[in-house]
Design a protein around this motif. Structure first.
Motif, PDB file in Angstrom:
ATOM      1  N   ASN A   1      22.848  -4.925   4.182  1.00 52.33           N
ATOM      2  CA  ASN A   1      23.303  -5.698   5.335  1.00 52.33           C
ATOM      3  C   ASN A   1      22.195  -6.057   6.310  1.00 52.33           C
ATOM      4  OD1 ASN A   1      26.065  -5.544   4.517  1.00 52.33           O
ATOM      5  ND2 ASN A   1      26.164  -3.440   5.300  1.00 52.33           N
ATOM      6  N   VAL A   2      20.967  -5.691   6.006  1.00 50.57           N
ATOM      7  CA  VAL A   2      19.886  -5.852   6.972  1.00 50.57           C
ATOM      8  C   VAL A   2      18.843  -6.837   6.459  1.00 50.57           C
ATOM      9  CG1 VAL A   2      18.578  -3.898   6.087  1.00 50.57           C
ATOM     10  CG2 VAL A   2      18.248  -4.608   8.453  1.00 50.57           C
ATOM     11  N   ASN A   3      18.337  -7.689   7.379  1.00 49.87           N
ATOM     12  CA  ASN A   3      17.255  -8.620   7.060  1.00 49.87           C
ATOM     13  C   ASN A   3      15.928  -8.015   7.493  1.00 49.87           C
ATOM     14  OD1 ASN A   3      18.730 -10.927   5.995  1.00 49.87           O
ATOM     15  ND2 ASN A   3      19.563 -11.141   8.073  1.00 49.87           N
ATOM     16  N   LEU A   4      14.955  -8.011   6.574  1.00 50.96           N
ATOM     17  CA  LEU A   4      13.666  -7.387   6.842  1.00 50.96           C
ATOM     18  C   LEU A   4      12.552  -8.383   6.584  1.00 50.96           C
ATOM     19  CD1 LEU A   4      14.284  -4.021   4.918  1.00 50.96           C
ATOM     20  CD2 LEU A   4      14.583  -4.415   7.366  1.00 50.96           C
ATOM     21  N   GLU A   5      11.509  -8.289   7.404  1.00 47.28           N
ATOM     22  CA  GLU A   5      10.355  -9.156   7.237  1.00 47.28           C
ATOM     23  C   GLU A   5       9.364  -8.537   6.253  1.00 47.28           C
ATOM     24  OE1 GLU A   5       6.647 -11.094   9.823  1.00 47.28           O
ATOM     25  OE2 GLU A   5       8.095  -9.734  10.775  1.00 47.28           O
ATOM     26  N   ILE A   6       8.867  -9.333   5.315  1.00 48.91           N
ATOM     27  CA  ILE A   6       7.828  -8.862   4.398  1.00 48.91           C
ATOM     28  C   ILE A   6       6.504  -8.853   5.160  1.00 48.91           C
ATOM     29  CG2 ILE A   6       6.603  -9.266   2.230  1.00 48.91           C
ATOM     30  CD1 ILE A   6       9.025 -10.814   1.233  1.00 48.91           C
ATOM     31  N   ILE A   7       5.973  -7.657   5.406  1.00 48.49           N
ATOM     32  CA  ILE A   7       4.708  -7.566   6.155  1.00 48.49           C
ATOM     33  C   ILE A   7       3.518  -7.276   5.237  1.00 48.49           C
ATOM     34  CG2 ILE A   7       5.865  -6.811   8.262  1.00 48.49           C
ATOM     35  CD1 ILE A   7       4.843  -3.961   7.599  1.00 48.49           C
ATOM     36  N   GLY A   8       3.781  -7.037   3.944  1.00 45.90           N
ATOM     37  CA  GLY A   8       2.677  -6.773   3.030  1.00 45.90           C
ATOM     38  C   GLY A   8       3.128  -6.755   1.588  1.00 45.90           C
ATOM     39  N   ALA A   9       2.202  -7.108   0.689  1.00 49.93           N
ATOM     40  CA  ALA A   9       2.450  -7.042  -0.752  1.00 49.93           C
ATOM     41  C   ALA A   9       1.861  -5.751  -1.281  1.00 49.93           C
ATOM     42  CB  ALA A   9       1.816  -8.239  -1.446  1.00 49.93           C
TER      43      ALA A   9
ATOM     44  N   PRO B   1      -1.894  -7.746   3.540  1.00 52.21           N
ATOM     45  CA  PRO B   1      -3.196  -7.308   4.054  1.00 52.21           C
ATOM     46  C   PRO B   1      -3.287  -5.785   4.174  1.00 52.21           C
ATOM     47  CG  PRO B   1      -1.790  -8.102   5.821  1.00 52.21           C
ATOM     48  CD  PRO B   1      -1.045  -8.370   4.564  1.00 52.21           C
ATOM     49  N   GLU B   2      -4.525  -5.287   4.390  1.00 58.53           N
ATOM     50  CA  GLU B   2      -4.758  -3.843   4.396  1.00 58.53           C
ATOM     51  C   GLU B   2      -4.015  -3.147   5.537  1.00 58.53           C
ATOM     52  OE1 GLU B   2      -8.867  -2.893   4.333  1.00 58.53           O
ATOM     53  OE2 GLU B   2      -9.267  -3.916   2.438  1.00 58.53           O
ATOM     54  N   ASN B   3      -3.854  -3.810   6.681  1.00 57.26           N
ATOM     55  CA  ASN B   3      -3.210  -3.148   7.826  1.00 57.26           C
ATOM     56  C   ASN B   3      -1.692  -3.094   7.698  1.00 57.26           C
ATOM     57  OD1 ASN B   3      -2.656  -5.841   8.159  1.00 57.26           O
ATOM     58  ND2 ASN B   3      -3.156  -5.893  10.361  1.00 57.26           N
ATOM     59  N   ALA B   4      -1.149  -3.646   6.595  1.00 58.20           N
ATOM     60  CA  ALA B   4       0.305  -3.672   6.433  1.00 58.20           C
ATOM     61  C   ALA B   4       0.890  -2.268   6.343  1.00 58.20           C
ATOM     62  CB  ALA B   4       0.676  -4.478   5.188  1.00 58.20           C
ATOM     63  N   GLU B   5       0.154  -1.329   5.743  1.00 54.87           N
ATOM     64  CA  GLU B   5       0.676   0.032   5.595  1.00 54.87           C
ATOM     65  C   GLU B   5       0.892   0.675   6.957  1.00 54.87           C
ATOM     66  OE1 GLU B   5      -0.356   4.379   3.575  1.00 54.87           O
ATOM     67  OE2 GLU B   5      -1.945   2.918   3.938  1.00 54.87           O
ATOM     68  N   SER B   6      -0.124   0.630   7.817  1.00 50.92           N
ATOM     69  CA  SER B   6       0.011   1.249   9.143  1.00 50.92           C
ATOM     70  C   SER B   6       1.088   0.543   9.972  1.00 50.92           C
ATOM     71  CB  SER B   6      -1.330   1.223   9.876  1.00 50.92           C
ATOM     72  OG  SER B   6      -1.813  -0.111   9.984  1.00 50.92           O
ATOM     73  N   ASP B   7       1.191  -0.772   9.847  1.00 49.12           N
ATOM     74  CA  ASP B   7       2.228  -1.518  10.550  1.00 49.12           C
ATOM     75  C   ASP B   7       3.609  -1.092  10.072  1.00 49.12           C
ATOM     76  OD1 ASP B   7       3.594  -3.335  12.051  1.00 49.12           O
ATOM     77  OD2 ASP B   7       3.000  -5.100  10.888  1.00 49.12           O
ATOM     78  N   PHE B   8       3.746  -0.856   8.750  1.00 49.39           N
ATOM     79  CA  PHE B   8       5.026  -0.459   8.164  1.00 49.39           C
ATOM     80  C   PHE B   8       5.486   0.885   8.720  1.00 49.39           C
ATOM     81  CE2 PHE B   8       7.012   2.177   4.842  1.00 49.39           C
ATOM     82  CZ  PHE B   8       8.181   1.468   4.621  1.00 49.39           C
ATOM     83  N   ARG B   9       4.551   1.805   8.899  1.00 48.01           N
ATOM     84  CA  ARG B   9       4.905   3.161   9.310  1.00 48.01           C
ATOM     85  C   ARG B   9       5.385   3.231  10.766  1.00 48.01           C
ATOM     86  NH1 ARG B   9       3.618   6.538   5.242  1.00 48.01           N
ATOM     87  NH2 ARG B   9       1.966   5.907   3.811  1.00 48.01           N
TER      88      ARG B   9
ATOM     89  N   GLY C   1      10.970  -0.190  12.197  1.00 46.95           N
ATOM     90  CA  GLY C   1      11.472  -1.515  12.525  1.00 46.95           C
ATOM     91  C   GLY C   1      11.914  -2.272  11.291  1.00 46.95           C
ATOM     92  N   LYS C   2      12.282  -3.515  11.461  1.00 48.79           N
ATOM     93  CA  LYS C   2      12.825  -4.318  10.360  1.00 48.79           C
ATOM     94  C   LYS C   2      11.697  -4.955   9.552  1.00 48.79           C
ATOM     95  CE  LYS C   2      17.308  -5.203  12.456  1.00 48.79           C
ATOM     96  NZ  LYS C   2      18.357  -6.202  12.752  1.00 48.79           N
ATOM     97  N   LYS C   3      11.041  -4.088   8.771  1.00 48.89           N
ATOM     98  CA  LYS C   3       9.875  -4.507   7.977  1.00 48.89           C
ATOM     99  C   LYS C   3      10.030  -3.986   6.548  1.00 48.89           C
ATOM    100  CE  LYS C   3       7.200  -3.691  12.186  1.00 48.89           C
ATOM    101  NZ  LYS C   3       6.181  -2.804  12.803  1.00 48.89           N
ATOM    102  N   ALA C   4       9.286  -4.594   5.645  1.00 52.00           N
ATOM    103  CA  ALA C   4       9.337  -4.150   4.248  1.00 52.00           C
ATOM    104  C   ALA C   4       8.005  -4.415   3.565  1.00 52.00           C
ATOM    105  CB  ALA C   4      10.462  -4.862   3.499  1.00 52.00           C
ATOM    106  N   LEU C   5       7.691  -3.535   2.603  1.00 52.02           N
ATOM    107  CA  LEU C   5       6.570  -3.749   1.693  1.00 52.02           C
ATOM    108  C   LEU C   5       7.162  -4.048   0.318  1.00 52.02           C
ATOM    109  CD1 LEU C   5       4.245  -0.746   2.707  1.00 52.02           C
ATOM    110  CD2 LEU C   5       4.038  -3.140   3.408  1.00 52.02           C
ATOM    111  N   VAL C   6       6.741  -5.148  -0.288  1.00 52.47           N
ATOM    112  CA  VAL C   6       7.362  -5.608  -1.532  1.00 52.47           C
ATOM    113  C   VAL C   6       6.316  -5.673  -2.641  1.00 52.47           C
ATOM    114  CG1 VAL C   6       8.680  -7.469  -2.634  1.00 52.47           C
ATOM    115  CG2 VAL C   6       9.018  -6.953  -0.201  1.00 52.47           C
ATOM    116  N   GLU C   7       6.688  -5.196  -3.831  1.00 49.65           N
ATOM    117  CA  GLU C   7       5.790  -5.227  -4.991  1.00 49.65           C
ATOM    118  C   GLU C   7       5.293  -6.657  -5.237  1.00 49.65           C
ATOM    119  OE1 GLU C   7       3.950  -2.747  -7.460  1.00 49.65           O
ATOM    120  OE2 GLU C   7       5.995  -2.035  -7.129  1.00 49.65           O
ATOM    121  N   LYS C   8       3.997  -6.774  -5.512  1.00 50.61           N
ATOM    122  CA  LYS C   8       3.395  -8.104  -5.660  1.00 50.61           C
ATOM    123  C   LYS C   8       3.999  -8.886  -6.827  1.00 50.61           C
ATOM    124  CE  LYS C   8      -0.431  -6.401  -8.519  1.00 50.61           C
ATOM    125  NZ  LYS C   8      -1.899  -6.334  -8.694  1.00 50.61           N
ATOM    126  N   THR C   9       4.446  -8.173  -7.885  1.00 53.11           N
ATOM    127  CA  THR C   9       5.019  -8.871  -9.035  1.00 53.11           C
ATOM    128  C   THR C   9       6.301  -9.599  -8.680  1.00 53.11           C
ATOM    129  OG1 THR C   9       6.136  -6.821  -9.695  1.00 53.11           O
ATOM    130  CG2 THR C   9       4.004  -7.296 -10.718  1.00 53.11           C
TER     131      THR C   9
END
Length: 839
Positions: free
Chosen positions: A158-166, A122-130, A133-141
């Motif tokens: 060694n770290v587990n990250l949550e995908i918060i946006g494509a 979603p659009e708010n993923a960028e601001s959430d990422f910044r 914390g343990k977050k990641a933005l992953v290429e949609k492909t």
């Protein structure tokens, strides 16, 4: 002097009876002009958008990058904003899918990009990422590949990250880039926890800066350029990014325009052929006018006026179609574009298309129109004698020269380089010339050697290839050249794919593990041994730079003349070298010898790759001082190797002798081979879980990626080549319609003497079978020649002929020609016998 008033008046009267035929004459150029205008307009709009969106391409005013940590405190004080990105290749594990993939991990700190945004869903993923914390933005492909959704987790090191946006869009990244190197963004505060940045890791440090609008950035660059060069710091600005991107897409635009230009030339061959038939029908009328005292030049002008207006009409229609077609091109090229293309009318491109269409219509129409100069008034008494000795007309040679000069100048206008222009023009002239010779040779051979014993329909069909109003030359030229383009595309694409289909070859490895630390080597080998996998290669790798060559430092090298100066990159690049005393199966010694190092020797002799040594003026005996993690190491070039970089192996530009670098800090590479894709995936996931810092290259996946990439490129080229094929079909249709009356007469006469309907259909089908097969065969011969030259001189790969695409293209082109000829024959057979006999 030309009587213009009389010629224009006659042209208007003549057009009432022949207008429909002249519309067919110029219909062939509509498709080519449409392609030319569409591509040129697209190129103009793309160039404008690159200029306007240049800041979004870079995302900042200045980018400073190095493969080692570096700070720029003075520049940070001046800049309004500063952001840091640390990027490197690393495996990312998707627990839900139980699979992993090599990606481009980007640890980000700061508000980059300063221009544009990281477009996410979603659009708010960028601001959430910044917020960190343990977050990641992953290429949609890559998310689509592993069926990942927002909320899933990935493991990066060694770290587990949550995908918060494509990630939808990243500054400067195209769809192709996303396919080859998909990006995963992680916060900078998670980089250390991942444990991925260790010695030997190939890491890039990118510093992005934003400056006040009034700041003189170029002054800063001029003051620091030399210092940055010494520190091996590369820089990019909005202007340099705009220029490099513009150059890349200017080359693409020029290539596509040349392909469209070929379609225009094919259409003009059709125009010339159609005008040839038209003139033959008008020769009796021309003879009558000559009896009345009308000069040949005035008669030529009558038909030129008609051709001019019909060419203008065809060009306007084509330009209009091209202006509409350009709305489709951004969709076709979407995977290649780094910017959003705004589609609008480019009047310069439209004007160029119209002028080009009119000019070459007249040029190609002049050749058959010159026959009028040889028409004698005696033809009124001998109407069946329509032979004209045009072959000896000196004006014909001038017209042919004019056509070649036009092609040459127009090509140079597009390419801007004489060597490329001459190659392109030579290809066009050679292709047309070869197909013309094929057509003339076939017609002469049939006329001379046609056996009387042949089956009647076969003999009649072959005879039609050289009888009056035949279309052999024009159809072979247009359909043949279109076939050559399609065939070349298929052959080269297949050969390039064959070069990378190494995963299934028995003698080729298919798994490569790199960034292995020295203390992990034994454990890695144990894991592979437990899985029953052989260690095909174990290669230690040391990174180093060059300080001096033959006593010259980088600064002293810069002061030399161009012909004596070595490439700046020779001093700036970071070399990755290995050490061994023997060659591997991808290497061949071409000069010197591998000289082992002994503790009693004072000299260290290295081996250099042939091409790299040649580009940098290196020869046997030259002295090179390497900087090995701060320690100078003097060496000498002892041998030159030829390296086959296309084979899967650890190939190096520089190889040291054994025992020299044993104690230098290093990382390692292990290469193995698995039985199948399932085994590859299993060992890949095992290694990623146990050794998170180790990157794995699954060569089977690389093959799939390259096939996808070449497929996309192939689609674009096929899309443009499609215009040439469509042009050839239009020429075929117009040729059939133009010669329809002559064919009706022939069929009526055959019916009058007793020929049955099925015999007439068989004659027509056989005629177009011969035409289609000759055109397709001639085009494929040209494509084989072009593929060989491209393979040998451009791609430097072994040429091999793939029979499957050859047979496919041949069959499709021949079948299409036969089908259109058959449809036309059905209309011809509907004509009433008495109507034609009365005529």
């Amino acid at each position: 002097m030309v009587d213009w008033a009389w010629s224009i008046k006659m042209a208007r009267r003549e057009f009432r009876k022949t207008g429909v035929k002249l519309v067919l004459f110029v219909s062939a150029i509509v498709t080519g002009i449409a392609a030319l205008v569409a591509v040129t307009s697209f190129g103009d709009n793309l160039s404008k958008d690159i200029d306007e969106q240049a800041k979004e391409l870079l995302g900042a005013d200045l980018l400073l990058k190095k493969n080692q940590p570096i700070e720029f405190p003075e520049i940070e004080e001046i800049a309004s904003k500063h952001a840091l990105e640390i990027n490197f290749a690393s495996m990312v594990y998707f627990p839900k899918a139980g699979d992993s993939r090599l990606t481009q991990v980007r640890a980000l700190e700061g508000d980059f990009p300063f221009y544009g945004t990281l477009e996410t869903i979603p659009e708010n993923a960028e601001s959430d990422f910044r917020s960190g914390g343990k977050k990641a933005l992953v290429e949609k492909t890559i998310m689509a590949q592993f069926d990942a959704v927002v909320g899933d987790f990935i493991k990066v090191g060694n770290v587990n990250l949550e995908i918060i946006g494509a990630l939808q869009k990243v500054p400067g990244q195209t769809g192709i880039t996303a396919t080859v190197a998909p990006a995963v963004y992680i916060p900078m505060d998670q980089l250390e926890a991942s444990g991925l940045v260790q010695y030997g890791s190939r890491v890039n440090y990118n510093h992005y800066f934003l400056f006040p609008e009034s700041y003189a950035l170029q002054t800063l660059i001029d003051e620091n350029k030399e210092l940055w060069g010494e520190d091996r710091v590369n820089f990019d600005t909005v202007q340099s990014q705009k220029e490099s991107t513009g150059r890349s897409f200017e080359n693409l635009s020029n290539f596509l325009t040349l392909v469209a230009f070929i379609a225009v030339l094919l259409g003009c061959v059709g125009v010339g052929s159609a005008v040839n038939v038209f003139v033959k029908e008008k020769l009796p009328s021309v003879a009558v006018l000559r009896c009345l005292g009308v000069k040949a030049l005035d008669i030529i002008v009558v038909y030129l006026v008609q051709i001019f207006f019909m060419g203008l009409l065809g060009s306007i229609i084509g330009a209009t179609a091209g202006a509409l077609l350009q709305f489709l091109l951004p969709i076709v090229f979407s995977d290649f574009l780094p910017v959003e293309v705004t589609v609008q009318l480019a009047w310069g491109a439209i004007g160029m298309g119209i002028v080009t269409g009119v000019l070459i219509s007249i040029l190609f129409a002049l050749i058959p129109l010159l026959k009028i100069r040889k028409v004698s008034p005696m033809m009124t008494l001998r109407p069946d004698d329509q032979s004209t000795n045009i072959g000896k007309d000196p004006l014909r040679l001038f017209v042919l020269i004019g056509i070649v000069v036009f092609i040459l100048l127009f090509s140079f206008f597009l390419l801007g380089k004489w060597d490329q222009t001459l190659w392109f023009t030579g290809f066009v002239v050679l292709s047309f010339g070869a197909l013309w010779l094929l057509a003339m040779g076939v017609m002469k051979a049939i006329r001379t050697f046609l056996p009387i014993s042949l089956n009647y329909p076969v003999r009649q069909a072959l005879s039609n290839l050289y009888r009056p109003n035949n279309q052999t030359v024009s159809l072979l030229a247009t359909i043949g050249l279109g076939t050559a383009m399609i065939g070349t595309l298929f052959f080269i694409q297949d050969q390039l794919l064959d070069e990378v289909r190494f995963a299934d070859k028995e003698d080729q490895p298919n798994m490569l593990f790199f960034d292995i630390q020295t203390n992990q080597v034994d454990s890695m080998k144990a894991v592979l041994d437990a899985e029953g996998l052989p260690i095909l290669q174990h290669v230690p790798i040391i990174t180093m730079g060059v300080s001096e060559v033959n006593g010259l430092t980088k600064k002293e090298n810069e002061a030399l003349k161009d012909e004596d100066r070595r490439s700046r990159s020779f001093y700036n690049r970071e070399f990755r070298v290995t050490y061994r005393d023997s060659l591997i199966n991808t290497e061949e010694l071409v000069e010197g010898e591998l000289i082992p190092y002994t503790t009693n020797s004072d000299s260290i002799f290295v081996s250099m790759e042939e091409g790299y040594a040649e580009r940098n003026h290196m020869k046997i005996g030259d002295e090179i001082v390497f900087n090995v993690q701060g320690r100078p190491l003097t060496t000498y070039v002892g041998s030159i190797r030829k390296v086959n970089f296309r084979r899967v192996s650890t190939n190096f530009l520089v190889v040291f002798p054994d025992k020299v670098l044993d104690k230098a800090p290093k990382f390692h590479v292990l290469i193995t081979k698995t039985k199948d894709d399932k085994a590859s995936a299993a060992i890949q996931n095992t290694i990623v879980r146990q050794f998170p810092n180790v990157s794995v290259v699954n060569l089977s996946m690389i093959v799939e990626t390259l096939e996808d990439l070449l497929g996309k490129i192939g689609f674009v080229i096929q899309f443009m080549a499609f215009f040439s094929i469509i042009t050839g079909i239009l020429v075929l249709i117009s040729s059939l319609l133009i010669s329809k009356f002559q064919r009706v007469r022939e069929n009526i006469l055959l019916r009058t003497i007793g020929a049955e309907r099925k015999v007439l259909i068989k004659i027509n089908i056989l005629e177009y079978l011969f035409l289609g097969s000759l055109a397709a065969g001639g085009g494929l011969i040209l494509s084989i020649l072009a593929s060989f030259l491209l393979s040998y001189f451009v791609f430097e790969i072994a040429f091999s002929l793939a029979w499957q695409p050859l047979v496919l293209v041949f069959g499709l082109i021949t079948a299409l020609t036969v089908f259109l000829g058959y449809v036309n024959s059905l209309n011809i057979l509907k004509a009433k016998t008495m109507d034609i006999l009365r005529t």
